[in-house]
Scaffold this motif. Structure first.
Motif, PDB file in Angstrom:
ATOM      1  N   SER A  39       0.824  -1.208   0.000  1.00 32.44           N
ATOM      2  CA  SER A  39       0.000   0.000   0.000  1.00 32.44           C
ATOM      3  C   SER A  39       0.860   1.261   0.000  1.00 32.44           C
ATOM      4  O   SER A  39       0.448   2.292  -0.513  1.00 32.44           O
ATOM      5  CB  SER A  39      -0.946  -0.001   1.197  1.00 32.44           C
ATOM      6  N   GLY A  40       2.065   1.176   0.565  1.00 32.72           N
ATOM      7  CA  GLY A  40       3.004   2.284   0.519  1.00 32.72           C
ATOM      8  C   GLY A  40       4.300   1.801  -0.087  1.00 32.72           C
ATOM      9  O   GLY A  40       4.651   0.632   0.023  1.00 32.72           O
ATOM     10  N   GLY A  41       5.006   2.639  -0.787  1.00 36.24           N
ATOM     11  CA  GLY A  41       6.276   2.229  -1.386  1.00 36.24           C
ATOM     12  C   GLY A  41       6.095   1.746  -2.811  1.00 36.24           C
ATOM     13  O   GLY A  41       5.126   2.082  -3.479  1.00 36.24           O
ATOM     14  N   HIS A  42       7.035   0.938  -3.273  1.00 33.05           N
ATOM     15  CA  HIS A  42       6.996   0.481  -4.668  1.00 33.05           C
ATOM     16  C   HIS A  42       6.854  -1.041  -4.741  1.00 33.05           C
ATOM     17  O   HIS A  42       7.107  -1.749  -3.776  1.00 33.05           O
ATOM     18  CB  HIS A  42       8.257   0.950  -5.412  1.00 33.05           C
ATOM     19  N   ALA A  43       6.463  -1.515  -5.910  1.00 27.43           N
ATOM     20  CA  ALA A  43       6.265  -2.950  -6.135  1.00 27.43           C
ATOM     21  C   ALA A  43       7.607  -3.670  -6.219  1.00 27.43           C
ATOM     22  O   ALA A  43       8.628  -3.078  -6.590  1.00 27.43           O
ATOM     23  CB  ALA A  43       5.477  -3.161  -7.413  1.00 27.43           C
ATOM     24  N   TYR A  44       7.584  -4.955  -5.896  1.00 26.41           N
ATOM     25  CA  TYR A  44       8.764  -5.813  -6.010  1.00 26.41           C
ATOM     26  C   TYR A  44       8.273  -7.251  -6.119  1.00 26.41           C
ATOM     27  O   TYR A  44       7.070  -7.526  -6.032  1.00 26.41           O
ATOM     28  CB  TYR A  44       9.718  -5.619  -4.821  1.00 26.41           C
ATOM     29  N   TRP A  45       9.171  -8.185  -6.322  1.00 24.69           N
ATOM     30  CA  TRP A  45       8.830  -9.606  -6.426  1.00 24.69           C
ATOM     31  C   TRP A  45       9.178 -10.345  -5.138  1.00 24.69           C
ATOM     32  O   TRP A  45      10.205 -10.055  -4.522  1.00 24.69           O
ATOM     33  CB  TRP A  45       9.609 -10.264  -7.568  1.00 24.69           C
ATOM     34  N   GLU A  46       8.351 -11.314  -4.764  1.00 26.87           N
ATOM     35  CA  GLU A  46       8.682 -12.252  -3.699  1.00 26.87           C
ATOM     36  C   GLU A  46       8.965 -13.592  -4.384  1.00 26.87           C
ATOM     37  O   GLU A  46       8.118 -14.108  -5.118  1.00 26.87           O
ATOM     38  CB  GLU A  46       7.526 -12.415  -2.724  1.00 26.87           C
ATOM     39  N   VAL A  47      10.157 -14.131  -4.172  1.00 23.63           N
ATOM     40  CA  VAL A  47      10.566 -15.393  -4.786  1.00 23.63           C
ATOM     41  C   VAL A  47      10.811 -16.393  -3.662  1.00 23.63           C
ATOM     42  O   VAL A  47      11.724 -16.219  -2.863  1.00 23.63           O
ATOM     43  CB  VAL A  47      11.838 -15.207  -5.650  1.00 23.63           C
ATOM     44  N   GLU A  48       9.963 -17.421  -3.616  1.00 22.31           N
ATOM     45  CA  GLU A  48      10.097 -18.478  -2.610  1.00 22.31           C
ATOM     46  C   GLU A  48      10.667 -19.719  -3.290  1.00 22.31           C
ATOM     47  O   GLU A  48      10.365 -19.997  -4.448  1.00 22.31           O
ATOM     48  CB  GLU A  48       8.737 -18.823  -2.007  1.00 22.31           C
ATOM     49  N   THR A  49      11.466 -20.461  -2.561  1.00 20.01           N
ATOM     50  CA  THR A  49      12.114 -21.646  -3.113  1.00 20.01           C
ATOM     51  C   THR A  49      11.893 -22.827  -2.184  1.00 20.01           C
ATOM     52  O   THR A  49      11.905 -22.675  -0.967  1.00 20.01           O
ATOM     53  CB  THR A  49      13.624 -21.379  -3.318  1.00 20.01           C
ATOM     54  N   SER A  50      11.704 -24.001  -2.788  1.00 22.87           N
ATOM     55  CA  SER A  50      11.496 -25.212  -1.991  1.00 22.87           C
ATOM     56  C   SER A  50      12.724 -25.491  -1.129  1.00 22.87           C
ATOM     57  O   SER A  50      13.782 -24.903  -1.329  1.00 22.87           O
ATOM     58  CB  SER A  50      11.195 -26.401  -2.897  1.00 22.87           C
ATOM     59  N   ALA A  51      12.567 -26.413  -0.196  1.00 21.60           N
ATOM     60  CA  ALA A  51      13.640 -26.703   0.756  1.00 21.60           C
ATOM     61  C   ALA A  51      14.578 -27.786   0.234  1.00 21.60           C
ATOM     62  O   ALA A  51      14.150 -28.719  -0.437  1.00 21.60           O
ATOM     63  CB  ALA A  51      13.043 -27.160   2.082  1.00 21.60           C
ATOM     64  N   LEU A  52      15.838 -27.657   0.572  1.00 22.99           N
ATOM     65  CA  LEU A  52      16.804 -28.709   0.228  1.00 22.99           C
ATOM     66  C   LEU A  52      16.466 -30.025   0.918  1.00 22.99           C
ATOM     67  O   LEU A  52      16.752 -31.094   0.400  1.00 22.99           O
ATOM     68  CB  LEU A  52      18.219 -28.286   0.625  1.00 22.99           C
ATOM     69  N   SER A  53      15.837 -29.946   2.088  1.00 22.22           N
ATOM     70  CA  SER A  53      15.557 -31.153   2.856  1.00 22.22           C
ATOM     71  C   SER A  53      14.274 -31.857   2.430  1.00 22.22           C
ATOM     72  O   SER A  53      14.014 -32.963   2.857  1.00 22.22           O
ATOM     73  CB  SER A  53      15.475 -30.813   4.343  1.00 22.22           C
ATOM     74  N   ASP A  54      13.456 -31.225   1.603  1.00 24.58           N
ATOM     75  CA  ASP A  54      12.183 -31.796   1.176  1.00 24.58           C
ATOM     76  C   ASP A  54      12.154 -31.985  -0.332  1.00 24.58           C
ATOM     77  O   ASP A  54      12.882 -31.309  -1.069  1.00 24.58           O
ATOM     78  CB  ASP A  54      11.021 -30.872   1.567  1.00 24.58           C
TER      79      ASP A  54
END
Length: 125
Positions: A39-54
């Motif tokens: 709602s405030g500031g600028h847009a960006y990306w959230e990049v999630e990555t699976s786990a090495l253990s799973d």
């Protein structure tokens, strides 16, 4: 947890820095890519990555470059890691495959469009 930021407060904090293109996360153990528009500031990306253990036992390599047109490009590639000559890693992979195929564990692959991605974002000044 007392003092912890909620999702909206976190997004506003990160979006408040005009030089942020993305933030990396791994807590969900699933490949996922989400555009964030706080709602405030600028847009960006959230990049999630699976786990090495799973399952699927992957890491993500991130590349960022200037497109010379006012935008930055972000490439995220999910990679398997080798377990050759590493009995502990091989056993961990075997157990996670058993977990996911038996229905006990989750498949962290995520949607196909979230695994290997090419993203674009307006380049900060």
């Amino acid at each position: 947890m007392p003092g912890a930021l909620g999702v909206e407060a976190w997004q506003a904090l990160v979006g408040g820095y005009d030089n942020v293109l993305l933030h990396l996360a791994g807590h969900t153990h699933v490949h996922r890519v989400t555009p964030v528009t706080p709602s405030g500031g600028h847009a960006y990306w959230e990049v999630e990555t699976s786990a090495l253990s799973d399952y699927p036992h992957q890491v993500r390599v991130i590349e960022i470059w200037d497109e010379d047109n006012g935008f930055a490009a972000i490439r995220g590639v999910a990679l398997d890691y080798a377990v050759d000559d590493d009995p502990v890693a091989a056993e961990g992979r075997r157990r996670a495959v058993v977990d996911v195929t038996s229905g006990f564990g989750r498949d962290g692959s995520g949607a196909p469009s979230w695994r290997n991605v090419e993203l674009s974002i307006e380049r900060p000044d």
